[in-house]
Design an enzyme around this catalytic site. Structure first.
Site, PDB file in Angstrom:
ATOM      1  N   GLU A  33       0.717  -1.225  -0.010  1.00 28.74           N
ATOM      2  CA  GLU A  33      -0.101  -0.107   0.063  1.00 28.74           C
ATOM      3  C   GLU A  33       0.931   1.250   0.021  1.00 28.74           C
ATOM      4  OE1 GLU A  33      -3.157   0.230   2.680  1.00 28.74           O
ATOM      5  OE2 GLU A  33      -4.038  -1.750   1.992  1.00 28.74           O
ATOM      6  N   GLU A  87      -5.288  -8.219   0.208  1.00 31.78           N
ATOM      7  CA  GLU A  87      -6.140  -8.134   1.200  1.00 31.78           C
ATOM      8  C   GLU A  87      -7.657  -7.980   0.871  1.00 31.78           C
ATOM      9  OE1 GLU A  87      -4.592  -4.908   4.097  1.00 31.78           O
ATOM     10  OE2 GLU A  87      -2.696  -5.547   3.732  1.00 31.78           O
TER      11      GLU A  87
HETATM   12  C1  BGC Z   1      -3.206  -2.614   5.617  1.00 37.68           C
HETATM   13  C2  BGC Z   1      -3.428  -3.372   6.838  1.00 37.68           C
HETATM   14  C3  BGC Z   1      -4.536  -2.840   8.058  1.00 37.68           C
HETATM   15  C4  BGC Z   1      -5.864  -3.155   7.043  1.00 37.68           C
HETATM   16  C5  BGC Z   1      -7.159  -2.514   7.760  1.00 37.68           C
HETATM   17  C6  BGC Z   1      -4.780  -2.253   5.146  1.00 37.68           C
HETATM   18  O1  BGC Z   1      -4.799  -0.912   4.745  1.00 37.68           O
HETATM   19  O2  BGC Z   1      -2.345  -2.965   4.801  1.00 37.68           O
HETATM   20  O3  BGC Z   1      -2.058  -3.165   7.585  1.00 37.68           O
HETATM   21  O4  BGC Z   1      -4.591  -3.339   9.223  1.00 37.68           O
HETATM   22  O5  BGC Z   1      -5.877  -2.103   6.050  1.00 37.68           O
HETATM   23  O6  BGC Z   1      -7.284  -1.280   7.826  1.00 37.68           O
END
Ligand code: BGC
Length: 463
Positions: A168, A369
């Site tokens: 990110e 993610e």
């Molecule tokens: C990040 C994580 C974070 C997740 C939830 C992502 O932006 O890579 O580190 O915990 O979102 O906010």
């Protein structure tokens, strides 16, 4: 199980975490301090003044945690490597004790039949590089990152075959070097910040972005030079995705143009090797300073594109006047998940990978993610009934499955997160895991969503 809810054979069902959020052991075995250690140790920066000193104690409990992943039927684990464990000062002599932890973790994963996917930078920059070069404000940090990345890939490359360079870009650059306002509906925004907690001008920020993407490109080259042939490398970016109001070609094209424009400082230059004219002219037009050679390095060929997808960026409709689209504001009553910023629209799991293919011809895509926080508690029956997370998973994976059925080359999904953990500015106040963690006793309890994931992974289908 109807065949139309299945994912392609060989689909990766993974879970994800990052070093600072789960490891703890913040000053053990020769680790140097990171900017997140400094930031979280400064009172007032994090909710309840929580910090990652102990976090989930994954550093000492990784054997139990790998066993829990196995019970989830996960066949891949995306974890990050803490740069200051390997190079306590960011550069110079590596610290063998720090590297040993990742050797042990990787061996444990492979024994459990879980493929390791390593992220090399998930925001815990060695404090020494912040002090010496202003972190990513200095080009030197990009070079130091490449040296570290190449070293790690050389050491772990016999067993770790997949690397993400940087997690990110937008979050740590925009959040850490200025702070970012995220629209949440009804014209309201929430302000998100991060370490190192700076407030740079737009022009300065453009230079920081350039060093971050350059660091990625230099790292890709270093990994290719030092890891065995066949090692695969990409990045994990939270691309901001414009969602079309109507699913008809004119709207779809307008959304593609909007996504390309709004990601000009990261995704677009990473995949095209050029800054758009509009981007170059923005913020006074004097930054970023760069060379043509650097652009080529930034766009070094990749083996896959990783995207973190939580929410729609915004909505668009086509327009007759330039740039050919206009924004539709998010309504005040738009559904949300628990986190203040988390606008809910599962269709973004369809549009995000589809746009990676249609805009940039991506041939291999991972959802690196996706997930949500929830107001989880252990009930009297000893279970955690996270029905909202089950709904979120089913809805999002349904849309992702739709993308694969349309021929979009998505090869895997990593759920954020394997366990509740340190949620940056929100400390331990936001729970993103499929496994509940009691942060007093560090006891782990699988939630209802863990049952959902276990069964979906077993059947390779939406359940
Ligand atoms: C990040 C994580 C974070 C997740 C939830 C992502 O932006 O890579 O580190 O915990 O979102 O906010």
């Amino acid at each position: 199980m109807s065949a139309d809810r299945r994912f392609p054979d060989g689909f990766t069902w993974g879970v994800a975490t990052s070093a600072y959020q789960v490891e703890g052991a913040w000053d053990e075995d020769g680790k140097g301090p990171s900017i997140w250690d400094t930031y979280a140790h400064t009172p007032g920066n994090v909710r309840n003044d929580d910090n990652g000193d102990v976090a989930n104690d994954h550093y000492h409990r990784y054997v139990e945690d790998v066993a829990l992943m196995r019970r989830l039927n996960a066949n891949a684990y995306r974890f990050s490597i803490a740069w200051p464990r390997i190079f306590p000062d960011g550069t110079g002599r590596p610290n063998p004790l720090g590297l040993d932890f990742y050797h042990r973790l990787v061996d444990e994963l492979l024994d459990a039949g879980i493929e390791p996917f390593a992220t090399l930078y998930h925001w815990d920059l060695p404090q020494a590089l912040q002090d010496t070069y202003g972190g990513w404000q200095g080009r030197e940090t990009a070079q130091a990152f490449a040296d570290y990345a190449g070293y790690v890939a050389g050491q772990l490359g016999d067993r770790v075959k997949h690397y993400f360079t940087i997690n990110e870009f937008a979050s740590f650059v925009e959040g850490g070097y200025r702070g970012v306002d995220v629209p949440v509906g009804g014209g309201r925004t929430v302000h998100l910040g991060a370490a190192p907690g700076l407030a740079l001008s737009d022009a300065e920020l453009k230079q920081v972005r350039h060093h971050a993407v350059l660091g990625h490109g230099l790292a890709v080259q270093a990994i290719r030079a030092q890891a065995p042939a066949g090692t695969k490398v990409g990045f994990a970016e939270n691309v901001r995705v414009a969602v079309p109001i109507l699913d008809i070609p004119e709207h779809v094209r307008a959304a593609e143009a909007a996504t390309r424009d709004r990601n000009a400082g990261f995704m677009t230059v990473l995949l095209e090797g050029r800054y758009t004219d509009e981007y170059l002219a923005s913020a006074g037009g004097r930054t970023p300073r760069f060379t043509e050679d650097e652009l080529q390095v930034i766009a070094s060929p990749l083996d896959f594109v990783g995207i973190n997808v939580y929410k729609p960026g915004w909505y668009v409709e086509p327009a007759d006047e330039p740039p050919g689209y206009h924004d539709i504001p998010i309504n005040a009553s738009h559904p949300k998940m628990h986190s203040s910023w988390h606008v809910f629209d599962p269709e973004v799991l369809y549009w995000a990978p589809r746009q990676m293919q249609s805009i940039w011809a991506a041939e291999s895509i991972f959802i690196t993610e996706n997930g949500c926080s929830a107001s989880d508690v252990v009930a009297d029956d000893g279970r955690v009934h996270d029905s909202d997370r089950v709904m979120f998973l089913r809805a999002c994976l349904g849309q992702l499955q739709r993308a694969t059925a349309d021929g979009v080359p998505v090869h895997g999904y990593f759920h954020w997160s394997a366990q509740d953990n340190f949620e940056w500015m929100d400390g331990f106040g936001e729970r993103f895991g499929m496994i509940y963690v009691d942060f007093d006793t560090l006891e782990r309890t699988p939630k209802l969503s863990a049952d959902w994931f276990r069964e979906a992974a077993r059947r390779n289908a939406v359940v």
